[in-house]
Write an enzyme that holds these catalytic residues in place. Structure first.
Site, PDB file in Angstrom:
ATOM      1  N   LYS A 183       0.841  -1.201   0.000  1.00 37.26           N
ATOM      2  CA  LYS A 183       0.000   0.000   0.000  1.00 37.26           C
ATOM      3  C   LYS A 183       0.875   1.250   0.000  1.00 37.26           C
ATOM      4  O   LYS A 183       1.500   1.595   1.004  1.00 37.26           O
ATOM      5  CB  LYS A 183      -0.916   0.063   1.227  1.00 37.26           C
ATOM      6  CG  LYS A 183      -1.896   1.231   1.113  1.00 37.26           C
ATOM      7  CD  LYS A 183      -2.450   1.707   2.428  1.00 37.26           C
ATOM      8  CE  LYS A 183      -1.903   3.010   2.927  1.00 37.26           C
ATOM      9  NZ  LYS A 183      -2.037   4.173   2.056  1.00 37.26           N
ATOM     10  N   GLU A 186      -1.582   7.376  -0.150  1.00 35.43           N
ATOM     11  CA  GLU A 186      -2.655   7.852  -1.036  1.00 35.43           C
ATOM     12  C   GLU A 186      -2.224   9.121  -1.789  1.00 35.43           C
ATOM     13  O   GLU A 186      -2.779   9.455  -2.827  1.00 35.43           O
ATOM     14  CB  GLU A 186      -3.899   8.163  -0.204  1.00 35.43           C
ATOM     15  CG  GLU A 186      -3.670   9.291   0.784  1.00 35.43           C
ATOM     16  CD  GLU A 186      -4.786   9.458   1.801  1.00 35.43           C
ATOM     17  OE1 GLU A 186      -5.955   9.366   1.416  1.00 35.43           O
ATOM     18  OE2 GLU A 186      -4.481   9.690   2.979  1.00 35.43           O
ATOM     19  N   GLY A 236       6.863   5.356   7.999  1.00 32.90           N
ATOM     20  CA  GLY A 236       6.002   6.535   8.099  1.00 32.90           C
ATOM     21  C   GLY A 236       6.251   7.248   9.412  1.00 32.90           C
ATOM     22  O   GLY A 236       7.306   7.097  10.029  1.00 32.90           O
ATOM     23  N   GLY A 237       5.262   8.010   9.844  1.00 31.38           N
ATOM     24  CA  GLY A 237       5.421   8.825  11.041  1.00 31.38           C
ATOM     25  C   GLY A 237       5.322   8.017  12.329  1.00 31.38           C
ATOM     26  O   GLY A 237       4.735   6.924  12.346  1.00 31.38           O
ATOM     27  N   THR A 240       1.657   7.241  13.576  1.00 32.20           N
ATOM     28  CA  THR A 240       1.018   6.131  12.848  1.00 32.20           C
ATOM     29  C   THR A 240       1.671   4.814  13.251  1.00 32.20           C
ATOM     30  O   THR A 240       0.992   3.793  13.411  1.00 32.20           O
ATOM     31  CB  THR A 240       1.148   6.335  11.316  1.00 32.20           C
ATOM     32  OG1 THR A 240       0.852   7.682  10.994  1.00 32.20           O
ATOM     33  CG2 THR A 240       0.226   5.415  10.556  1.00 32.20           C
ATOM     34  N   GLY A 241       2.986   4.840  13.414  1.00 35.47           N
ATOM     35  CA  GLY A 241       3.700   3.626  13.823  1.00 35.47           C
ATOM     36  C   GLY A 241       3.182   3.107  15.148  1.00 35.47           C
ATOM     37  O   GLY A 241       2.990   1.887  15.331  1.00 35.47           O
ATOM     38  N   GLU A 258       9.803   1.729  10.582  1.00 36.96           N
ATOM     39  CA  GLU A 258      10.818   2.707  10.173  1.00 36.96           C
ATOM     40  C   GLU A 258      10.151   4.069  10.278  1.00 36.96           C
ATOM     41  O   GLU A 258       9.337   4.429   9.424  1.00 36.96           O
ATOM     42  CB  GLU A 258      11.262   2.447   8.723  1.00 36.96           C
ATOM     43  CG  GLU A 258      11.832   1.067   8.474  1.00 36.96           C
ATOM     44  CD  GLU A 258      13.154   0.842   9.183  1.00 36.96           C
ATOM     45  OE1 GLU A 258      13.850   1.832   9.489  1.00 36.96           O
ATOM     46  OE2 GLU A 258      13.477  -0.323   9.453  1.00 36.96           O
ATOM     47  N   CYS A 292      13.327  11.695   5.898  1.00 35.27           N
ATOM     48  CA  CYS A 292      13.323  11.218   7.289  1.00 35.27           C
ATOM     49  C   CYS A 292      14.666  11.486   7.966  1.00 35.27           C
ATOM     50  O   CYS A 292      14.725  11.761   9.158  1.00 35.27           O
ATOM     51  CB  CYS A 292      13.002   9.736   7.344  1.00 35.27           C
ATOM     52  SG  CYS A 292      14.094   8.737   6.322  1.00 35.27           S
ATOM     53  N   GLU A 393       9.564  16.667  14.558  1.00 33.32           N
ATOM     54  CA  GLU A 393       9.874  16.540  13.124  1.00 33.32           C
ATOM     55  C   GLU A 393       8.920  17.459  12.356  1.00 33.32           C
ATOM     56  O   GLU A 393       7.718  17.221  12.321  1.00 33.32           O
ATOM     57  CB  GLU A 393       9.678  15.081  12.698  1.00 33.32           C
ATOM     58  CG  GLU A 393      10.099  14.818  11.278  1.00 33.32           C
ATOM     59  CD  GLU A 393       9.805  13.391  10.832  1.00 33.32           C
ATOM     60  OE1 GLU A 393       8.705  12.893  11.109  1.00 33.32           O
ATOM     61  OE2 GLU A 393      10.686  12.787  10.193  1.00 33.32           O
TER      62      GLU A 393
HETATM   63  P1  NAP Z   1       2.273   8.605   7.718  1.00 39.74           P
HETATM   64  O1  NAP Z   1       1.206   9.627   7.715  1.00 39.74           O
HETATM   65  O2  NAP Z   1       2.582   7.912   8.978  1.00 39.74           O
HETATM   66  O3  NAP Z   1       1.857   7.559   6.583  1.00 39.74           O
HETATM   67  C1  NAP Z   1       2.709   6.515   6.182  1.00 39.74           C
HETATM   68  C2  NAP Z   1       1.882   5.445   5.514  1.00 39.74           C
HETATM   69  O4  NAP Z   1       0.978   4.896   6.478  1.00 39.74           O
HETATM   70  C3  NAP Z   1       1.017   5.958   4.373  1.00 39.74           C
HETATM   71  O5  NAP Z   1       0.891   4.977   3.382  1.00 39.74           O
HETATM   72  C4  NAP Z   1      -0.313   6.184   5.082  1.00 39.74           C
HETATM   73  O6  NAP Z   1      -1.392   6.180   4.195  1.00 39.74           O
HETATM   74  C5  NAP Z   1      -0.346   5.006   6.005  1.00 39.74           C
HETATM   75  N1  NAP Z   1      -1.230   5.143   7.152  1.00 39.74           N
HETATM   76  C6  NAP Z   1      -1.713   6.278   7.719  1.00 39.74           C
HETATM   77  N2  NAP Z   1      -2.508   5.965   8.773  1.00 39.74           N
HETATM   78  C7  NAP Z   1      -2.518   4.612   8.877  1.00 39.74           C
HETATM   79  C8  NAP Z   1      -3.151   3.696   9.762  1.00 39.74           C
HETATM   80  N3  NAP Z   1      -3.935   4.088  10.757  1.00 39.74           N
HETATM   81  N4  NAP Z   1      -2.932   2.380   9.575  1.00 39.74           N
HETATM   82  C9  NAP Z   1      -2.125   1.941   8.588  1.00 39.74           C
HETATM   83  N5  NAP Z   1      -1.520   2.770   7.699  1.00 39.74           N
HETATM   84  C10 NAP Z   1      -1.702   4.089   7.853  1.00 39.74           C
HETATM   85  O7  NAP Z   1       3.638   9.193   7.192  1.00 39.74           O
HETATM   86  P2  NAP Z   1       3.866  10.123   5.937  1.00 39.74           P
HETATM   87  O8  NAP Z   1       3.385  11.482   6.277  1.00 39.74           O
HETATM   88  O9  NAP Z   1       3.346   9.450   4.710  1.00 39.74           O
HETATM   89  O10 NAP Z   1       5.450  10.081   5.813  1.00 39.74           O
HETATM   90  C11 NAP Z   1       6.285  10.907   6.502  1.00 39.74           C
HETATM   91  C12 NAP Z   1       6.890  10.188   7.688  1.00 39.74           C
HETATM   92  O11 NAP Z   1       7.595   9.029   7.257  1.00 39.74           O
HETATM   93  C13 NAP Z   1       7.913  11.044   8.407  1.00 39.74           C
HETATM   94  O12 NAP Z   1       7.750  10.916   9.787  1.00 39.74           O
HETATM   95  C14 NAP Z   1       9.236  10.447   7.950  1.00 39.74           C
HETATM   96  O13 NAP Z   1      10.304  10.696   8.823  1.00 39.74           O
HETATM   97  C15 NAP Z   1       8.879   9.000   7.881  1.00 39.74           C
HETATM   98  N6  NAP Z   1       9.844   8.275   7.040  1.00 39.74           N
HETATM   99  C16 NAP Z   1      10.719   7.417   7.656  1.00 39.74           C
HETATM  100  C17 NAP Z   1      11.682   6.753   6.902  1.00 39.74           C
HETATM  101  C18 NAP Z   1      12.672   5.816   7.540  1.00 39.74           C
HETATM  102  O14 NAP Z   1      13.420   5.168   6.817  1.00 39.74           O
HETATM  103  N7  NAP Z   1      12.724   5.711   8.858  1.00 39.74           N
HETATM  104  C19 NAP Z   1      11.724   6.958   5.524  1.00 39.74           C
HETATM  105  C20 NAP Z   1      10.818   7.824   4.936  1.00 39.74           C
HETATM  106  C21 NAP Z   1       9.867   8.482   5.708  1.00 39.74           C
HETATM  107  P3  NAP Z   1      -1.923   7.563   3.543  1.00 39.74           P
HETATM  108  O15 NAP Z   1      -0.747   8.371   3.142  1.00 39.74           O
HETATM  109  O16 NAP Z   1      -2.675   7.056   2.385  1.00 39.74           O
HETATM  110  O17 NAP Z   1      -2.727   8.215   4.602  1.00 39.74           O
END
Ligand code: NAP
Length: 500
Positions: A183, A186, A236-237, A240-241, A258, A292, A393
């Protein structure tokens, strides 16, 4: 199909059991170009029923046993074919990634080259990952530790490096013999759709790789609360994690997280000035800080701080912000209007917390950029580590500056974070460099460099930056179960109950 199609604006389906299918409810979502707000594609929007169907397809493919039992060398050949197809479609996918995320075309090309390298790396690594013989002290027993695929994986990726982050999951999962449902975010699903098209063309068996699209709240949640999923690999964030970890606990589903970072960049007075300025700018403002591992927290030695920060501000103000498709652009827009609003709120917060805004802090004046979600590189000087703009962040082009006078103070500041993803250190004193990198509690530490990684070295975070590792042998291990096989070649009665 998204590849070879012009314009991109078509409805893209879900990919389940080797076929492109429409969502049951026929939902769609418009994908916008953050550089000008125009619609570039319409993609399918799944719901819980579609997700359940995709998970069932992955489960059936895993249970049938064909893919997990395929010799690892053959699985590796699939990865090589995917890498070759990515290479063939490199320019096309780079264009898709830039239109979708806003990053510059050269950044998108770099991402694709890295992705190709990751597929090739795992194709080479997996066949060499031998089982382990264990000496039990009993010559009649053959004791082996073997690795097997973990099963059905839910792969969830963020919007900032859509193709790259998803590939870091798909490549090791595939070669380990897992089946999966991917997935993408979006907000930026297009390059993942293109990747799945290539996986299909490369000959992945039906049901091994499945793709669903849609919101995190619905599609992501449906993937993570399904008991038929064996592993959730999430990037992701942190918030959410945490939600996903709580959900996964219900079924004791394995989770690899991650998450985000607030990454310090420590600059000592003896550092080479020009390369340090250059690295701090790149670390903070590449992809408008939507990285990130962005080095958004400068920790600089007091004796050079005024000059260093003045030069940073001078150069940051000259970074050319614009559409990623323009070759003159050095950094693109923020991914959406909504995300820019969050970054603007952080800038207002920084001012209210008493930090000194020395450059940026606003949208560009250029009327040609009005319809995109652009924001200028922004620097706050005289920050304290208890400020929220230093600890949280912001995920935008926002650099904070703190000052130190001793090595111990620099280390304390560098570790003063709940996160622990990455850090940088700049000094020409090698023994100090070694001391400081060992003292920093972060998953990656660069000494006199910033932002680089290699497919062969693990990537992941300490603390709130997560609990998993991607890339390297550890990135393959995420997708494997470990089994101990104890084979007694000359079985006899054990002796515990011989008197019964
Ligand atoms: P996010 O809002 O946490 O979303 C990440 C993914 O999770 C998206 O596909 C999102 O879908 C999905 N998601 C959201 N809510 C969910 C739920 N309740 N259950 C399951 N999946 C869910 O993060 P983002 O804003 O896309 O990305 C930015 C974050 O990613 C930052 O914190 C960044 O530091 C982190 N990141 C970390 C790394 C690493 O290697 N550690 C690398 C890149 C990014 P939708 O987008 O469709 O809502």
């Amino acid at each position: 199909m998204i590849l070879d199609s012009e314009p991109l604006l078509h409805s893209r389906a879900l990919y389940v059991e080797g076929k492109w299918v429409s969502p049951v409810e026929g939902g769609t979502r418009e994908i916008l170009n953050p550089a000008d707000g125009t619609a570039i594609a319409v993609v399918a929007e799944a719901d819980r029923t579609d997700v359940a169907t995709a998970i069932a397809a992955a489960r059936t493919a895993f249970a049938a046993g064909h893919w997990p039992a395929t010799p690892v060398t053959e699985r590796a050949e699939l990865l090589v074919r995917i890498a070759e197809l990515l290479d063939t479609h490199r320019d096309e996918i780079a264009r898709i990634e830039t239109l979708d995320t806003g990053k510059t075309l050269s950044e998108s090309h770099t991402d694709i080259d890295d992705v190709i390298a990751v597929f090739r790396y795992y194709a080479r690594l997996a066949p060499t990952a031998a089982d382990r013989l264990v000496d039990t002290g009993n010559p009649e027993v053959i004791s082996r530790v073997v690795h097997e695929p973990v099963g059905v994986c839910a792969l969830i990726a963020p919007w900032n490096y859509p193709l790259l982050q998803m590939s870091w999951k798909i490549a090791p999962a595939l070669v380990a013999g897992c089946t999966m449902v991917a997935k993408p975010s979006e907000v930026t699903p297009l390059s993942t759709i293109a990747l799945v098209e290539l996986i299909d063309r490369a000959g992945a068996p039906p049901g091994v790789v499945n793709l669903v699209q849609g919101s995190g709240g619905v599609v992501g949640a449906a993937l993570t609360d399904n008991p038929d999923v064996d592993l959730i690999s999430f990037t992701g964030g942190a918030a959410t994690g945490a939600t996903i970890a709580r959900t996964a606990a219900e079924h004791i589903t394995r989770v690899a997280l991650e998450l985000g970072g607030k990454n310090p960049h420590l600059v000592f007075a003896d550092a080479d000035h020009d390369t340090a300025v250059d690295a701090v700018l790149t670390g903070a403002f590449l992809h408008s800080g939507q990285v990130c591992s962005a080095g958004t927290r400068l920790i600089v030695e007091e004796s050079i701080a005024d000059d260093f920060v003045a030069e940073l501000a001078h150069r940051a103000a000259r970074i050319r912000v614009g559409p990623g498709m323009d070759p003159a652009t050095r950094t693109g827009p923020l991914v959406s209007e909504e995300h820019r609003a969050k970054v603007e709120a952080y800038v207002a917060l920084g001012i209210s917390e008493g930090a000194t805004l020395i450059t940026g802090g606003k949208r560009p004046d250029d009327p040609a950029l009005e319809s995109g979600s652009f924001y200028l590189p922004t620097i706050f000087d005289h920050c304290r580590s208890d400020m929220r703009i230093v600890q949280e962040e912001t995920f935008g082009p926002l650099l904070t500056v703190e000052r130190f006078t001793t090595e111990a103070e620099a280390i304390t500041l560098g570790n003063d974070t709940d996160y622990g993803l990455a850090a940088g250190v700049r000094t020409t004193d090698p023994s100090r460099g070694e001391r400081v990198v060992r003292a920093l509690r972060h998953g990656t530490v660069w000494l006199n460099d910033f932002g680089y990684y290699t497919p062969a070295a693990e990537w992941g975070g300490y603390g709130r930056s997560g609990n998993g590792r991607e890339l390297g042998p550890g990135g393959l291990a995420e997708y494997q179960e470990t089994k101990h096989i104890w084979h007694n070649t000359a079985p006899k009665a054990g002796g515990w109950f011989t008197d019964t």
